[in-house]
Motif scaffolding. Structure first.
Motif, PDB file in Angstrom:
ATOM      1  N   UNK A   1      43.335  32.137  50.763  1.00  0.00           N
ATOM      2  CA  UNK A   1      43.669  31.298  50.397  1.00  0.00           C
ATOM      3  C   UNK A   1      42.388  30.976  49.054  1.00  0.00           C
ATOM      4  N   UNK A   2      40.916  30.164  50.130  1.00  0.00           N
ATOM      5  CA  UNK A   2      39.800  30.141  49.471  1.00  0.00           C
ATOM      6  C   UNK A   2      40.358  31.177  48.362  1.00  0.00           C
ATOM      7  N   UNK A   3      39.175  32.258  48.915  1.00  0.00           N
ATOM      8  CA  UNK A   3      39.309  33.378  47.914  1.00  0.00           C
ATOM      9  C   UNK A   3      39.882  33.614  46.959  1.00  0.00           C
ATOM     10  N   UNK A   4      41.503  33.424  47.524  1.00  0.00           N
ATOM     11  CA  UNK A   4      42.078  33.170  45.749  1.00  0.00           C
ATOM     12  C   UNK A   4      41.336  32.812  44.602  1.00  0.00           C
ATOM     13  N   UNK A   5      41.590  31.488  45.985  1.00  0.00           N
ATOM     14  CA  UNK A   5      41.366  30.309  44.476  1.00  0.00           C
ATOM     15  C   UNK A   5      40.173  30.453  43.567  1.00  0.00           C
ATOM     16  N   UNK A   6      38.443  30.681  44.082  1.00  0.00           N
ATOM     17  CA  UNK A   6      38.097  30.992  43.823  1.00  0.00           C
ATOM     18  C   UNK A   6      37.460  32.362  42.831  1.00  0.00           C
ATOM     19  N   UNK A   7      38.264  33.440  43.164  1.00  0.00           N
ATOM     20  CA  UNK A   7      38.363  34.582  42.506  1.00  0.00           C
ATOM     21  C   UNK A   7      39.024  34.333  40.725  1.00  0.00           C
ATOM     22  N   UNK A   8      40.247  32.965  40.788  1.00  0.00           N
ATOM     23  CA  UNK A   8      41.173  33.339  39.384  1.00  0.00           C
ATOM     24  C   UNK A   8      40.017  31.952  38.934  1.00  0.00           C
ATOM     25  N   UNK A   9      39.169  31.147  39.731  1.00  0.00           N
ATOM     26  CA  UNK A   9      38.193  30.427  38.699  1.00  0.00           C
ATOM     27  C   UNK A   9      37.303  31.272  37.929  1.00  0.00           C
ATOM     28  N   UNK A  10      37.089  32.176  38.692  1.00  0.00           N
ATOM     29  CA  UNK A  10      35.431  33.437  37.990  1.00  0.00           C
ATOM     30  C   UNK A  10      36.327  33.798  37.440  1.00  0.00           C
ATOM     31  N   UNK A  11      37.146  34.522  37.088  1.00  0.00           N
ATOM     32  CA  UNK A  11      37.762  34.848  35.993  1.00  0.00           C
ATOM     33  C   UNK A  11      38.326  34.141  34.878  1.00  0.00           C
ATOM     34  N   UNK A  12      38.640  33.093  34.922  1.00  0.00           N
ATOM     35  CA  UNK A  12      38.583  31.763  33.984  1.00  0.00           C
ATOM     36  C   UNK A  12      36.888  31.643  33.299  1.00  0.00           C
TER      37      UNK A  12
ATOM     38  N   UNK B   1      35.890  32.793  29.738  1.00  0.00           N
ATOM     39  CA  UNK B   1      35.348  31.767  28.361  1.00  0.00           C
ATOM     40  C   UNK B   1      34.028  32.064  27.843  1.00  0.00           C
ATOM     41  N   UNK B   2      32.981  32.945  28.647  1.00  0.00           N
ATOM     42  CA  UNK B   2      32.370  33.569  28.182  1.00  0.00           C
ATOM     43  C   UNK B   2      32.514  35.093  27.430  1.00  0.00           C
ATOM     44  N   UNK B   3      33.653  35.596  27.583  1.00  0.00           N
ATOM     45  CA  UNK B   3      33.756  37.292  26.656  1.00  0.00           C
ATOM     46  C   UNK B   3      34.176  36.621  25.709  1.00  0.00           C
TER      47      UNK B   3
END
Length: 70
Positions: free
Chosen positions: A5-16, A20-22
């Motif tokens: 769950x933690x890894x999934x939530x971290x991945x979601x935030x990294x994609x956000x 925001x950079x792209x």
């Protein structure tokens, strides 16, 4: 598991953050700093501006171009 769950939530935030950079990197039609574009290889004084990314009430990411205050 909690770890998954933690890894999934971290991945979601990294994609956000990546989005925001792209988005502004594609909007800026020049190369500046670490954002190098082969289709716009040189810096353009016209683009000496900040591109602000914000979220609308419905959750969509938008950009606003803001002049640099010197």
């Amino acid at each position: 598991s909690i770890r998954t769950l933690q890894e999934t939530l971290e991945l979601i935030e990294m994609l956000k953050v990546a989005e925001m950079i792209i988005i502004p990197a594609l909007k800026r039609h020049e190369s500046r700093g670490a954002h190098y574009r082969t289709d716009y290889p040189k810096m353009d004084p016209h683009w000496e501006k900040n591109i602000v990314v914000y979220k609308t009430r419905n959750g969509k990411l938008k950009t606003k171009i803001v002049p640099v205050v010197k």
